[in-house]
Scaffold this motif. Structure first.
Motif, mmCIF file in Angstrom:
data_model
loop_
_atom_site.group_PDB
_atom_site.id
_atom_site.type_symbol
_atom_site.label_atom_id
_atom_site.label_comp_id
_atom_site.label_asym_id
_atom_site.label_seq_id
_atom_site.Cartn_x
_atom_site.Cartn_y
_atom_site.Cartn_z
ATOM 1 N N GLN A 120 0.822 -1.212 0.000
ATOM 2 C CA GLN A 120 0.000 0.000 0.000
ATOM 3 C C GLN A 120 0.849 1.251 0.000
ATOM 4 O O GLN A 120 0.326 2.362 0.124
ATOM 5 C CB GLN A 120 -0.944 -0.008 1.213
ATOM 6 C CG GLN A 120 -2.019 -1.070 1.126
ATOM 7 C CD GLN A 120 -2.954 -1.048 2.311
ATOM 8 O OE1 GLN A 120 -2.957 -1.957 3.137
ATOM 9 N NE2 GLN A 120 -3.784 -0.014 2.410
ATOM 10 N N HIS A 121 2.155 1.067 -0.139
ATOM 11 C CA HIS A 121 3.092 2.192 -0.247
ATOM 12 C C HIS A 121 3.728 2.148 -1.632
ATOM 13 O O HIS A 121 3.822 1.087 -2.257
ATOM 14 C CB HIS A 121 4.160 2.114 0.842
ATOM 15 C CG HIS A 121 3.608 2.211 2.225
ATOM 16 N ND1 HIS A 121 3.496 3.397 2.913
ATOM 17 C CD2 HIS A 121 3.101 1.259 3.051
ATOM 18 C CE1 HIS A 121 2.960 3.182 4.098
ATOM 19 N NE2 HIS A 121 2.705 1.888 4.207
ATOM 20 N N TYR A 122 4.174 3.302 -2.089
ATOM 21 C CA TYR A 122 4.763 3.370 -3.428
ATOM 22 C C TYR A 122 6.099 4.082 -3.324
ATOM 23 O O TYR A 122 6.176 5.305 -3.178
ATOM 24 C CB TYR A 122 3.834 4.117 -4.384
ATOM 25 C CG TYR A 122 4.240 4.001 -5.838
ATOM 26 C CD1 TYR A 122 4.003 2.826 -6.548
ATOM 27 C CD2 TYR A 122 4.862 5.049 -6.502
ATOM 28 C CE1 TYR A 122 4.364 2.700 -7.867
ATOM 29 C CE2 TYR A 122 5.224 4.941 -7.828
ATOM 30 C CZ TYR A 122 4.975 3.764 -8.517
ATOM 31 O OH TYR A 122 5.345 3.652 -9.844
ATOM 32 N N ASN A 123 7.151 3.286 -3.374
ATOM 33 C CA ASN A 123 8.499 3.824 -3.297
ATOM 34 C C ASN A 123 9.439 2.876 -4.032
ATOM 35 O O ASN A 123 9.005 1.830 -4.543
ATOM 36 C CB ASN A 123 8.926 4.018 -1.830
ATOM 37 C CG ASN A 123 8.719 2.755 -1.011
ATOM 38 O OD1 ASN A 123 9.264 1.702 -1.329
ATOM 39 N ND2 ASN A 123 7.910 2.855 0.044
ATOM 40 N N LEU A 124 10.707 3.212 -4.073
ATOM 41 C CA LEU A 124 11.653 2.423 -4.855
ATOM 42 C C LEU A 124 11.779 0.988 -4.346
ATOM 43 O O LEU A 124 12.071 0.083 -5.126
ATOM 44 C CB LEU A 124 13.017 3.109 -4.872
ATOM 45 C CG LEU A 124 13.084 4.424 -5.659
ATOM 46 C CD1 LEU A 124 14.454 5.068 -5.525
ATOM 47 C CD2 LEU A 124 12.753 4.194 -7.137
ATOM 48 N N SER A 125 11.554 0.780 -3.060
ATOM 49 C CA SER A 125 11.627 -0.595 -2.551
ATOM 50 C C SER A 125 10.481 -1.445 -3.098
ATOM 51 O O SER A 125 10.602 -2.673 -3.207
ATOM 52 C CB SER A 125 11.612 -0.611 -1.019
ATOM 53 O OG SER A 125 10.318 -0.357 -0.498
ATOM 54 N N THR A 126 9.366 -0.797 -3.463
ATOM 55 C CA THR A 126 8.241 -1.535 -4.038
ATOM 56 C C THR A 126 8.645 -2.229 -5.332
ATOM 57 O O THR A 126 8.116 -3.295 -5.673
ATOM 58 C CB THR A 126 7.058 -0.585 -4.297
ATOM 59 O OG1 THR A 126 6.743 0.133 -3.107
ATOM 60 C CG2 THR A 126 5.834 -1.345 -4.777
ATOM 61 N N ALA A 127 9.576 -1.638 -6.063
ATOM 62 C CA ALA A 127 10.028 -2.233 -7.323
ATOM 63 C C ALA A 127 10.664 -3.597 -7.103
ATOM 64 O O ALA A 127 10.720 -4.424 -8.024
ATOM 65 C CB ALA A 127 11.020 -1.301 -8.011
#
Length: 312
Positions: A120-127
């Protein structure tokens, strides 16, 4: 024959960029990172690498066997054919679009791809939330036509690696919009934020890897709208930071549905779109969007009459 894996060289840059974004988030967007969520994302990335090493051999074997039946031959030193590289990159990105689109529209493939959308978060780790189970779907078959055209499996592996590297940087809220010409052709953070949204307006849109032109060509493009705040994740959120549940929850749900469904519907739970049910008890993305559009239109104000009795 070259022995080169671009993603291996990119890992230090990935780590550095995540750290830089964390510093940015601390001062600009404190809610962009959640420690437990980030740990799950890192574990996904590690597990995906291990799964690829364990199960990727079958795909490579299949491609090598298929390569023997290629229609065109670029020669024994195929890696020196300079024009084949950009062509392979372009065609591989087109292939990625269709694999990705199938990953959202066929439940069997969604069971593997949902991992990437589970945060539910959107950041570079999501990739880094890459699938552990992608080798158990038929997504690899989409590459067969490229192999038959004469592109060596090693070449396709290398360009696919660069494609994956490109997609890393678009998983961020630190960048609002790129220049207009860039947004028109390339996939960007703005375009990809739409793809990770659960808003009805944004569901199942912007499947592109590198070039957003594919979505514009095939009718799946949706720009980010300023007055539509993005909600990230999946329609039915995980509600947990349990790594194994995050990895396997959709496989469990799909197999449970297949087991309990009448015989004539069992295959549909494997091959129909996520959310489809034979009794209409759940909603697909198309149904969610249609309901939202109906509600939106019903709330629209009545047109005002003009002096000539017509409506404005």
């Amino acid at each position: 024959m070259p022995d080169f894996s671009p993603t291996q060289y990119a890992v230090p840059a990935f780590v550095l960029l995540v750290l830089i974004e964390m510093i940015w988030a601390r001062y600009k967007r404190p809610d962009a990172y959640e420690p437990r969520d980030t740990l799950v994302s890192l574990a996904f990335g590690t597990g995906s690498t291990v799964a690829g090493a364990l199960f990727g051999g079958f795909a490579f074997w299949l491609f090598i066997k298929t390569y023997e039946f290629r229609l065109f031959d670029f020669g024994e030193e195929w890696w020196k054919v300079w024009w084949a590289w950009p062509l392979a990159f372009l065609l591989d990105d087109l292939k990625y679009y269709w694999v990705h689109r199938a990953g959202h529209r066929i439940r069997w493939m969604w069971a593997a791809h949902v991992n990437h959308h589970s945060s539910q978060h959107y950041n570079l780790s999501t990739a880094l939330r890459q699938t552990w189970t992608g080798n158990f779907t038929f997504g690899l078959l989409f590459a067969i036509p490229l192999v038959l055209l004469g592109f060596h499996p090693f070449m396709l592996g290398i360009v696919a690696g660069f494609n994956l590297i490109y997609q890393f940087w678009i998983h961020t809220e630190a960048i609002n919009k790129m220049p207009r010409w860039f947004e028109a052709v390339m996939n960007t953070p703005s375009h990809h934020r739409v793809h990770h949204a659960t808003n009805p307006l944004y569901l199942d849109r912007n499947y592109a890897g590198v070039f957003i032109i594919w979505d514009k060509m095939f009718g799946t493009f949706q720009p980010e709208v300023e007055n539509e705040k993005i909600r990230y994740g999946i329609v039915k959120q995980l509600g947990s930071f349990n790594l194994l549940w995050a990895v396997f929850h959709e496989w469990i749900g799909m197999l449970t549905d297949i087991w309990s469904a009448p015989w004539k519907h069992k295959l549909s739970y494997l091959l129909r779109e996520p959310g489809w049910t034979h009794d209409g008890s759940r909603e697909t993305s198309d149904m969610i969007r249609a309901s939202w559009q109906e509600r939106t239109q019903s709330k629209a104000p009545e047109p005002l009459p003009t002096d000539d009795g017509q409506t404005a």
